[in-house]
Design a protein around this motif. Structure first.
Motif, PDB file in Angstrom:
ATOM      1  N   GLN A  32       0.819  -1.212   0.000  1.00 25.43           N
ATOM      2  CA  GLN A  32       0.000   0.000   0.000  1.00 25.43           C
ATOM      3  C   GLN A  32       0.855   1.264   0.000  1.00 25.43           C
ATOM      4  O   GLN A  32       0.399   2.331  -0.409  1.00 25.43           O
ATOM      5  CB  GLN A  32      -0.935   0.000   1.209  1.00 25.43           C
ATOM      6  CG  GLN A  32      -2.057  -1.030   1.117  1.00 25.43           C
ATOM      7  CD  GLN A  32      -2.842  -1.159   2.413  1.00 25.43           C
ATOM      8  OE1 GLN A  32      -2.470  -0.609   3.449  1.00 25.43           O
ATOM      9  NE2 GLN A  32      -3.939  -1.891   2.361  1.00 25.43           N
ATOM     10  N   GLN A  33       2.085   1.135   0.463  1.00 28.52           N
ATOM     11  CA  GLN A  33       3.011   2.274   0.486  1.00 28.52           C
ATOM     12  C   GLN A  33       3.992   2.241  -0.688  1.00 28.52           C
ATOM     13  O   GLN A  33       5.010   2.926  -0.688  1.00 28.52           O
ATOM     14  CB  GLN A  33       3.764   2.299   1.811  1.00 28.52           C
ATOM     15  CG  GLN A  33       2.833   2.403   3.014  1.00 28.52           C
ATOM     16  CD  GLN A  33       3.544   2.827   4.282  1.00 28.52           C
ATOM     17  OE1 GLN A  33       4.509   3.575   4.259  1.00 28.52           O
ATOM     18  NE2 GLN A  33       3.036   2.373   5.427  1.00 28.52           N
ATOM     19  N   GLY A  34       3.675   1.427  -1.702  1.00 23.62           N
ATOM     20  CA  GLY A  34       4.467   1.400  -2.913  1.00 23.62           C
ATOM     21  C   GLY A  34       5.727   0.580  -2.839  1.00 23.62           C
ATOM     22  O   GLY A  34       6.634   0.746  -3.665  1.00 23.62           O
ATOM     23  N   ILE A  35       5.821  -0.335  -1.884  1.00 28.87           N
ATOM     24  CA  ILE A  35       7.006  -1.167  -1.699  1.00 28.87           C
ATOM     25  C   ILE A  35       6.792  -2.534  -2.343  1.00 28.87           C
ATOM     26  O   ILE A  35       5.746  -3.164  -2.159  1.00 28.87           O
ATOM     27  CB  ILE A  35       7.323  -1.357  -0.202  1.00 28.87           C
ATOM     28  CG1 ILE A  35       7.496  -0.006   0.502  1.00 28.87           C
ATOM     29  CG2 ILE A  35       8.559  -2.229  -0.016  1.00 28.87           C
ATOM     30  CD1 ILE A  35       8.695   0.782   0.093  1.00 28.87           C
ATOM     31  N   GLU A  36       7.769  -3.005  -3.088  1.00 25.55           N
ATOM     32  CA  GLU A  36       7.742  -4.371  -3.605  1.00 25.55           C
ATOM     33  C   GLU A  36       8.304  -5.311  -2.542  1.00 25.55           C
ATOM     34  O   GLU A  36       9.341  -5.019  -1.938  1.00 25.55           O
ATOM     35  CB  GLU A  36       8.582  -4.468  -4.878  1.00 25.55           C
ATOM     36  CG  GLU A  36       8.574  -5.849  -5.510  1.00 25.55           C
ATOM     37  CD  GLU A  36       9.456  -5.924  -6.740  1.00 25.55           C
ATOM     38  OE1 GLU A  36       9.819  -7.053  -7.137  1.00 25.55           O
ATOM     39  OE2 GLU A  36       9.809  -4.856  -7.300  1.00 25.55           O
ATOM     40  N   VAL A  37       7.645  -6.425  -2.308  1.00 28.88           N
ATOM     41  CA  VAL A  37       7.998  -7.319  -1.203  1.00 28.88           C
ATOM     42  C   VAL A  37       8.506  -8.651  -1.729  1.00 28.88           C
ATOM     43  O   VAL A  37       7.926  -9.246  -2.650  1.00 28.88           O
ATOM     44  CB  VAL A  37       6.782  -7.539  -0.275  1.00 28.88           C
ATOM     45  CG1 VAL A  37       7.103  -8.564   0.797  1.00 28.88           C
ATOM     46  CG2 VAL A  37       6.360  -6.216   0.359  1.00 28.88           C
ATOM     47  N   VAL A  38       9.592  -9.136  -1.115  1.00 24.58           N
ATOM     48  CA  VAL A  38      10.185 -10.425  -1.463  1.00 24.58           C
ATOM     49  C   VAL A  38      10.281 -11.254  -0.182  1.00 24.58           C
ATOM     50  O   VAL A  38      10.853 -10.791   0.810  1.00 24.58           O
ATOM     51  CB  VAL A  38      11.584 -10.252  -2.072  1.00 24.58           C
ATOM     52  CG1 VAL A  38      12.209 -11.616  -2.373  1.00 24.58           C
ATOM     53  CG2 VAL A  38      11.525  -9.394  -3.330  1.00 24.58           C
ATOM     54  N   PRO A  39       9.734 -12.486  -0.156  1.00 25.75           N
ATOM     55  CA  PRO A  39       9.827 -13.316   1.051  1.00 25.75           C
ATOM     56  C   PRO A  39      11.167 -14.029   1.169  1.00 25.75           C
ATOM     57  O   PRO A  39      11.702 -14.538   0.186  1.00 25.75           O
ATOM     58  CB  PRO A  39       8.693 -14.324   0.867  1.00 25.75           C
ATOM     59  CG  PRO A  39       8.576 -14.473  -0.622  1.00 25.75           C
ATOM     60  CD  PRO A  39       8.906 -13.119  -1.207  1.00 25.75           C
ATOM     61  N   LEU A  40      11.704 -14.071   2.393  1.00 29.06           N
ATOM     62  CA  LEU A  40      12.876 -14.876   2.725  1.00 29.06           C
ATOM     63  C   LEU A  40      12.491 -15.759   3.891  1.00 29.06           C
ATOM     64  O   LEU A  40      12.303 -15.281   5.006  1.00 29.06           O
ATOM     65  CB  LEU A  40      14.073 -13.982   3.077  1.00 29.06           C
ATOM     66  CG  LEU A  40      15.421 -14.665   3.354  1.00 29.06           C
ATOM     67  CD1 LEU A  40      16.562 -13.662   3.169  1.00 29.06           C
ATOM     68  CD2 LEU A  40      15.512 -15.250   4.760  1.00 29.06           C
TER      69      LEU A  40
END
Length: 395
Positions: A32-40
């Motif tokens: 929602q804040q424009g961040i791309e997320v990658v799971p580790l």
């Protein structure tokens, strides 16, 4: 605009789907804040068991040793360390470095990650922090819990993280107090509700008709491990507790459904509870083991009331707007609910010995405002916590 990419280091693809609920909420807020997320995934999973490749799974090691050895604390600790250094570390570091190198920063959290059970998380989180430092990536901590008492060995594992974190927030005040002695008084430790409380409210409107109460089950062995006061409760006593609880719910006019968070051991216990209730002539349904977060959310959306033993079953129930009561088997549970001013919904472990446990649950369900009284307040706190964290990382 340059989109930031953040790696979230956590127990993402655990069979206990409450762990994913934490990741899911944080991922949603960041996006929602424009961040791309990658799971580790700290347990070295690249995806769900049936779909994704497992980098270095625990299955092979678990089959080598018998349960008797696994009950010995020293063995568990040595086994964990040997497994990490001889089997997992190099492959994990190679993959994690690829993820972190392509990111703009790392967030560790949430969940009970700052704990030293068998040296499991200190080794893994320490490795993530070392990679972030070497690659000059900011790292922070959001929504974590501190388990038990941190030893000198475990603190050495977490030292890289705690020394370089731009921001640290804990999910309860007890965790903050435990961590204070390690980080010193100069570094601010923030307290914000467990991230899973930030899940969006359910969009499913339950159809009018019978009121349904979900019974979220865990194995008795978990109580025995964490609560010495109930180690005299036998398996037959435990099944009797569920029978008494079910009888009380039925007298209140509720239909019953048994469910779990997805852990296979939980489901095995749920099967035993279901069989006991059916043998006693109680009308009850048993949900299939949820294998994906959407399964867990859907099952909880189908009930009006939820008696939760897994902490994040209760949190998800609350986030989805279901009347929820939870039963404590660890000190973390009342602490987490205290952080959202709802400690009253937590039942002490001695409810297992109560001759009429439903009488302790019912007042929670009859509370007119619960679970929505403080919802907007604590969800705003979570969003503010995430925004504050991002500012320290990127501004």
């Amino acid at each position: 605009m340059n989109v930031k990419r953040v790696v979230i280091a956590a127990e993402v693809f655990s069979a206990n789907l409450g762990d994913y609920a934490i990741y899911d909420s944080l991922k949603t807020i960041l996006e929602q804040q424009g961040i791309e997320v990658v799971p580790l995934d700290l347990s070295l999973r690249k995806g769900w068991a049936e779909e994704g490749e497992v980098l270095v799974g625990p299955q092979g090691w678990a089959k080598v040793f018998k349960n008797g050895l696994k009950k010995i604390s020293l063995y568990r600790s040595l086994s964990s360390r040997l497994k990490w250094y001889l089997v997992s570390k190099n492959k994990a570091n190679e993959y994690w470095e690829q993820l972190i190198e392509k990111s703009d920063g790392v967030i560790v959290g949430g969940g009970q990650l700052l704990t030293d059970t068998n040296q499991y998380f200190p080794l893994r989180i320490g490795a993530v922090a070392e990679i972030a430092k070497r690659l000059n990536k900011p790292i922070s901590v959001i929504g974590c819990g501190v388990g038990g008492t941190l030893t000198k060995n475990s603190f050495r594992g977490f030292k890289e993280l705690l020394s370089n974190a731009t921001y640290i927030s804990l999910r309860d005040y007890t965790s903050r107090d435990k961590l204070k002695e390690y980080v010193g008084g100069d570094f601010p430790l923030h307290v914000s509700p467990d991230i899973a409380f930030g899940l969006p409210a359910s969009r499913t409107v339950k159809l009018a008709g019978d009121k349904v109460c979900g019974l979220n089950v865990i194995p008795l062995s978990i109580f025995h491990r964490f609560v010495p006061e109930v180690r005299d409760v036998s398996e037959s006593d435990y099944l009797l507790f569920w029978k008494r609880l079910a009888e009380g719910a039925i007298k209140s006019g509720l239909k019953l459904v048994i469910m779990t968070n997805g852990n296979p051991d939980d489901q095995a216990q749920a099967n035993n509870v279901y069989n006991k209730l059916v043998e006693s002539g109680i009308d009850v349904q048993l949900q299939n083991r949820p294998k994906r977060p959407s399964d867990l959310y859907r099952q909880i959306e189908q009930v009006d009331y939820l008696v939760a033993m897994r902490m994040h079953a209760g949190i998800v129930g609350c986030a989805l707007g279901r009347k929820t009561a939870t039963i404590a088997w660890d000190e973390k549970i009342p602490g987490v609910w205290r952080a959202v001013n709802n400690e009253d919904i937590v039942m002490r472990y001695d409810i297992l010995k109560d001759s009429n446990p439903w009488n302790r649950i019912l007042p929670v369900f009859e509370s007119p405002g619960w679970p929505n009284d403080n919802k907007e307040i604590y969800q705003n706190k979570i969003h503010h916590d995430v925004s504050s964290c991002l500012k320290t990382m990127f501004e």
